[in-house]
Design a protein around this motif. Structure first.
Motif, short mmCIF file in Angstrom:
data_model
loop_
_atom_site.label_atom_id
_atom_site.label_comp_id
_atom_site.label_asym_id
_atom_site.label_seq_id
_atom_site.Cartn_x
_atom_site.Cartn_y
_atom_site.Cartn_z
N LYS A 188 2.21 15.18 9.33
CA LYS A 188 2.29 13.73 9.17
C LYS A 188 0.92 13.14 8.85
O LYS A 188 0.83 12.12 8.15
CB LYS A 188 2.87 13.10 10.44
CG LYS A 188 4.34 13.47 10.67
CD LYS A 188 5.20 13.08 9.48
CE LYS A 188 6.67 13.34 9.71
NZ LYS A 188 7.50 12.89 8.56
N SER A 189 -0.15 13.77 9.34
CA SER A 189 -1.49 13.35 8.93
C SER A 189 -1.67 13.57 7.43
O SER A 189 -2.18 12.70 6.71
CB SER A 189 -2.55 14.14 9.70
OG SER A 189 -2.49 13.87 11.08
N ARG A 196 -1.12 7.56 0.78
CA ARG A 196 -2.23 6.70 0.35
C ARG A 196 -2.63 7.05 -1.09
O ARG A 196 -2.87 6.17 -1.92
CB ARG A 196 -3.41 6.88 1.30
CG ARG A 196 -4.65 6.07 0.91
CD ARG A 196 -5.77 6.33 1.89
NE ARG A 196 -5.45 5.79 3.19
CZ ARG A 196 -5.66 4.53 3.56
NH1 ARG A 196 -6.21 3.68 2.71
NH2 ARG A 196 -5.35 4.12 4.77
N LEU A 197 -2.71 8.35 -1.39
CA LEU A 197 -3.09 8.79 -2.73
C LEU A 197 -2.02 8.40 -3.75
O LEU A 197 -2.34 7.97 -4.87
CB LEU A 197 -3.32 10.30 -2.75
CG LEU A 197 -3.87 10.89 -4.05
CD1 LEU A 197 -5.25 10.30 -4.36
CD2 LEU A 197 -3.94 12.42 -3.95
N GLN A 201 -2.93 6.25 -6.96
CA GLN A 201 -2.83 6.82 -8.30
C GLN A 201 -1.62 6.30 -9.09
O GLN A 201 -1.71 6.10 -10.30
CB GLN A 201 -2.76 8.34 -8.23
CG GLN A 201 -4.06 9.00 -7.81
CD GLN A 201 -4.04 10.50 -8.02
OE1 GLN A 201 -2.99 11.11 -8.28
NE2 GLN A 201 -5.21 11.13 -7.89
N PHE A 202 -0.49 6.10 -8.40
CA PHE A 202 0.75 5.77 -9.09
C PHE A 202 1.20 4.33 -8.88
O PHE A 202 2.16 3.89 -9.50
CB PHE A 202 1.88 6.70 -8.63
CG PHE A 202 1.56 8.17 -8.68
CD1 PHE A 202 0.69 8.68 -9.63
CD2 PHE A 202 2.14 9.05 -7.77
CE1 PHE A 202 0.40 10.04 -9.68
CE2 PHE A 202 1.86 10.40 -7.81
CZ PHE A 202 0.98 10.90 -8.76
N ASP A 203 0.52 3.62 -7.96
CA ASP A 203 0.87 2.24 -7.64
C ASP A 203 2.27 2.12 -7.03
O ASP A 203 2.96 1.11 -7.19
CB ASP A 203 0.77 1.33 -8.87
CG ASP A 203 0.65 -0.15 -8.49
OD1 ASP A 203 0.12 -0.44 -7.39
OD2 ASP A 203 1.11 -1.00 -9.28
N ILE A 204 2.71 3.17 -6.33
CA ILE A 204 3.99 3.11 -5.62
C ILE A 204 3.81 2.26 -4.36
O ILE A 204 2.87 2.48 -3.59
CB ILE A 204 4.45 4.53 -5.22
CG1 ILE A 204 4.76 5.37 -6.46
CG2 ILE A 204 5.67 4.47 -4.30
CD1 ILE A 204 5.03 6.83 -6.16
N HIS A 292 0.11 -0.97 0.12
CA HIS A 292 0.16 0.17 1.03
C HIS A 292 -0.05 -0.39 2.43
O HIS A 292 -1.14 -0.88 2.74
CB HIS A 292 -0.92 1.20 0.69
CG HIS A 292 -0.99 2.33 1.68
ND1 HIS A 292 -1.72 2.25 2.85
CD2 HIS A 292 -0.43 3.56 1.68
CE1 HIS A 292 -1.60 3.39 3.52
NE2 HIS A 292 -0.83 4.20 2.83
N GLU A 293 1.00 -0.38 3.25
CA GLU A 293 0.92 -0.96 4.59
C GLU A 293 1.20 0.10 5.64
O GLU A 293 2.06 0.96 5.48
CB GLU A 293 1.96 -2.10 4.75
CG GLU A 293 1.75 -3.27 3.81
CD GLU A 293 0.62 -4.20 4.25
OE1 GLU A 293 -0.10 -3.83 5.21
OE2 GLU A 293 0.47 -5.26 3.66
#
Length: 389
Positions: A188-189, A196-197, A201-204, A292-293
């Motif tokens: 999970k870490s 986050r990446l 990178q993808f703006d998801i 990203h929350e």
């Protein structure tokens, strides 16, 4: 329009899918490979509550709640082709990712289980984020249940997301350092870092829901019919500490607290867990920003001894001998650590706590009292060694 719920056969995934389906006309697609059933069986245990097969569950949801927007796909998310096919066919605007091998003790059994846990959990999440990227679905909101276990047990308040680091007179905001204590928690870490990446990178749009120790047996939807019940594990490997304590009381044993037991742990009821995930899943796609929350999905920081005393008190209401017994601690841990964890963003999401610890434990005993024989016949799966001597 559809919403995908992975791990849809699981303890959290199934009631979450019911909650989401009850609040939307969108198709809610559950995905699972029934791995949890196999893993629990492999350690010689079973769910205390009988779990209906998926067809029966979905039929019951339609009959009892009028939910005709639930579908199920059997598939393994470790298989990239399966993930691509599901995404291409159903085109979800939201993915609620609860699928994982969720047990720290199971991941610690041996190298084979550790390797399996890391490969299973990390590959599934990577397949999802790359599947969204390569199928041109980067507007899809990805909600994942990680865990508060990524934080470890620091001696300062745990932030809800990033931390501020100071070095040589300078400071910056950085991801909270991974301080996981098991091969499972490390998955999970790594997932948190990969999410986050993927956002960078993808703006998801990503909601990283760091879930505390979840307790309880019922939600508003599941309590209406036995066919809608979610699973309840009570063994050492898959049962959380609150559930194992309740099982000890049902089987006629004292609740064994290691050492002082004053260390505080984060808890959240199944009802509050489901509510938070449903609200994130149902956020308006047109109004949602590509953020990203991080949410600390915690409502109750409780000491181990305080938890045991509450469980013992509720056990006596059900005519079980509720006794708390302190035993020598076989673990190397701070028995007085007072975890502090910020949960402002999560509490703002759900509005208010819906189920207290005592209420959730009362639900547990309501359920376990119906399946007492299952608990008693599997007592070797949850009793600590001090009670077996």
């Amino acid at each position: 329009m559809s919403i995908l719920v992975t791990g849809g056969d699981g303890y959290i995934g199934w009631p979450t899918a019911l909650r989401i389906a009850s609040r939307t006309d969108d198709r809610v697609v559950l995905v699972d490979n029934f791995g949890r059933r196999e893993w629990v069986s492999s350690v010689g245990s079973k769910s205390a509550t009988p779990i209906a097969d998926m067809d029966e569950r979905i039929d019951a949801a339609s009959e009892v709640h009028g939910l005709d927007n639930l579908s199920f796909v059997e598939g393994d998310l470790v298989d990239r082709a399966v993930v691509d096919r599901i995404l291409q066919v159903h085109e979800p605007h939201t993915v609620v990712h609860t699928a994982a091998q969720p047990s720290a003790p199971y991941s610690q059994i041996n190298g084979e289980r550790a390797n399996f846990t890391q490969h299973n959990n990390l590959q599934a999440t990577r397949n999802l984020v790359w599947g969204l990227k390569e199928n041109d679905m980067t507007d899809t909101h990805l909600v994942e249940t990680t865990t508060t276990g990524v934080y470890g047990a620091p001696s300062f308040p745990i932030p809800e997301g990033d931390a501020t680091m100071e070095n040589m007179g300078e400071s910056d905001t950085v991801p909270y350092p991974a301080m996981a204590g098991s091969w499972y928690h490390l998955t999970k870490s790594h997932d948190a870092a990969n999410l986050r990446l993927a956002h960078k990178q993808f703006d998801i749009p990503v909601s990283d829901v760091r879930t505390a120790i979840v307790y309880g047996t019922e939600t508003e939807e599941t309590r209406e019919d036995d066919r809608l019940k979610t699973r309840f594990d009570f063994d050492y490997y898959f049962g959380v500490v609150a559930h194992r304590f309740a099982a000890q009381a049902v089987a006629g044993y004292p609740l064994t607290v290691y050492g002082k037991g004053e260390q505080r742990k984060p808890f959240v009821s199944l009802e509050d867990t489901v509510e938070g995930l449903a609200r994130l899943a149902l956020a308006d796609p047109d109004e949602r920003e590509h953020d990203h929350e991080v949410y600390n999905q915690v409502t109750d920081p409780i000491s181990i001894v305080g938890m045991a005393e509450t469980i013992a008190e509720v056990a006596r209401e059900f005519d079980y001998d509720g006794e708390v017994m302190h035993v020598e601690n076989p673990r190397d841990e701070d028995e007085t650590h007072q975890m502090e964890i910020v949960n402002d963003r999560y509490m703002s999401l759900i509005g208010e706590q819906r189920t207290t610890f005592e209420e959730g434990i009362r639900d547990v005993f309501e359920t376990l009292s119906q399946y007492e024989n299952t608990i008693v016949t599997h007592e070797d799966r949850f009793l600590p060694s001090v009670l077996e001597e």
